[in-house]
Design a protein around this motif. Structure first.
Motif, PDB file in Angstrom:
ATOM      1  N   ASN A  70       0.825  -1.208   0.000  1.00 51.40           N
ATOM      2  CA  ASN A  70       0.000   0.000   0.000  1.00 51.40           C
ATOM      3  C   ASN A  70       0.859   1.259   0.000  1.00 51.40           C
ATOM      4  N   ARG A  73       2.232   1.623  -3.454  1.00 49.80           N
ATOM      5  CA  ARG A  73       1.167   2.038  -4.373  1.00 49.80           C
ATOM      6  C   ARG A  73       0.891   3.536  -4.243  1.00 49.80           C
ATOM      7  N   LYS A  74       0.792   4.010  -3.001  1.00 47.68           N
ATOM      8  CA  LYS A  74       0.531   5.432  -2.782  1.00 47.68           C
ATOM      9  C   LYS A  74       1.686   6.289  -3.278  1.00 47.68           C
ATOM     10  N   SER A  75       2.917   5.799  -3.102  1.00 50.87           N
ATOM     11  CA  SER A  75       4.087   6.562  -3.552  1.00 50.87           C
ATOM     12  C   SER A  75       4.103   6.672  -5.072  1.00 50.87           C
ATOM     13  N   HIS A  76       3.884   5.551  -5.756  1.00 49.93           N
ATOM     14  CA  HIS A  76       3.857   5.566  -7.222  1.00 49.93           C
ATOM     15  C   HIS A  76       2.705   6.426  -7.737  1.00 49.93           C
ATOM     16  N   LEU A  77       1.532   6.293  -7.094  1.00 46.86           N
ATOM     17  CA  LEU A  77       0.370   7.068  -7.523  1.00 46.86           C
ATOM     18  C   LEU A  77       0.598   8.560  -7.343  1.00 46.86           C
ATOM     19  N   SER A  78       1.158   8.930  -6.193  1.00 47.34           N
ATOM     20  CA  SER A  78       1.434  10.345  -5.933  1.00 47.34           C
ATOM     21  C   SER A  78       2.426  10.898  -6.935  1.00 47.34           C
ATOM     22  N   TYR A  79       3.446  10.105  -7.245  1.00 51.50           N
ATOM     23  CA  TYR A  79       4.462  10.548  -8.198  1.00 51.50           C
ATOM     24  C   TYR A  79       3.861  10.769  -9.584  1.00 51.50           C
ATOM     25  N   ARG A  80       3.008   9.825 -10.025  1.00 51.52           N
ATOM     26  CA  ARG A  80       2.485   9.885 -11.393  1.00 51.52           C
ATOM     27  C   ARG A  80       1.317  10.848 -11.541  1.00 51.52           C
ATOM     28  N   LYS A  81       0.469  10.936 -10.516  1.00 46.80           N
ATOM     29  CA  LYS A  81      -0.806  11.625 -10.676  1.00 46.80           C
ATOM     30  C   LYS A  81      -0.890  12.996 -10.014  1.00 46.80           C
TER      31      LYS A  81
END
Length: 245
Positions: A70, A73-81
């Motif tokens: 989790n 996931r949050k780190s990748h999502l924050s980076y991309r979005k």
């Protein structure tokens, strides 16, 4: 941010950030209520540092596979979005356990408490998430010993008055008490200090756990409380510690 920091807390955190910029070690242990976003805040701060500070390695330790997944996931999502392009440094590699910026030698790695990753690389930021609920502490102890400067942030919901979290909390000190001891030259007060500053972020300070009450009920409740059931807010107003109907 979901939980409001008091001005006194903001000044303490700012002072600790100042120590970090001077390459002084920073140690924090925070006990929190559930869902007050302290863990997410620490992860975000360390993630941004890894992205922009050269030769900085961040190691985040979660209690198990699902929490670690989790966090990633949050780190990748924050980076991309969510990060603006101007704040986003291009990544060079996305390994399964984190993100790396090879051009300036930094990385953000997430693992579990039973991982031996702490033995395989040097890091300058260590975040132990939900420390009080780890199933094993052997490798975590190695991680704590491996970082001599930099920053260590340990945060967790409470889990009884035994175990490593309790022991760390018991030997930690409030920021103001450390300053007072240093200012007065009271070395005895610092003899048992483990170097960690302690912070407490209870759930009742999250607006999501609060329900507006009419003035007459608040006055009645305030009159019924003893000193241990209340504290003074920044404006001198009485803050009720609990309301159970």
């Amino acid at each position: 941010e979901k939980i409001r920091l008091f001005n006194a807390e903001k000044s303490k955190i700012a002072a600790l950030r100042g120590d970090l910029t001077k390459s002084l070690p920073v140690r924090i242990v925070a006990v929190k209520g559930r869902q007050v976003t302290i863990s997410t805040y620490v992860q975000a701060r360390f993630f941004l540092e890894a992205m922009w500070v050269p030769n900085l390695s961040v190691f985040v330790v979660a209690q198990g596979d699902d929490p670690a997944t989790n966090i990633l996931r949050k780190s990748h999502l924050s980076y991309r979005k969510f990060l603006k392009p101007s704040l986003r440094r291009p990544t060079d590699r996305l390994p399964k356990d984190g993100i790396e910026w090879l051009q300036h030698g930094s990385r953000f790695v997430v693992s579990t408490c039973d991982s031996e990753l702490s033995r395989s690389f040097t890091f300058q930021r260590l975040h132990l998430s939900e420390y009080g609920h780890y199933g094993t502490f052997k490798n975590v102890a190695s991680a704590l010993d491996a970082i001599h400067g930099g920053a260590i942030v340990v945060e967790s919901t409470a889990n009884g008055q035994t175990g490593p979290l309790w022991n760390m909390w018991a030997k930690a000190m409030d920021f103001d008490d450390v300053l007072a001891a240093w200012s007065s030259g009271n070395g005895e007060a610092l003899n048992d200090w483990n170097g960690f500053y302690r912070f407490f972020f209870p759930s009742y300070r999250d607006a999501g756990y609060q329900t507006p009450q009419p003035d007459f009920m608040l006055r009645s409740l305030e009159a019924s409380l003893d000193e241990d059931q209340r504290f003074e807010g920044e404006g001198g107003e009485c803050q009720l510690l609990g309301l159970f109907l």
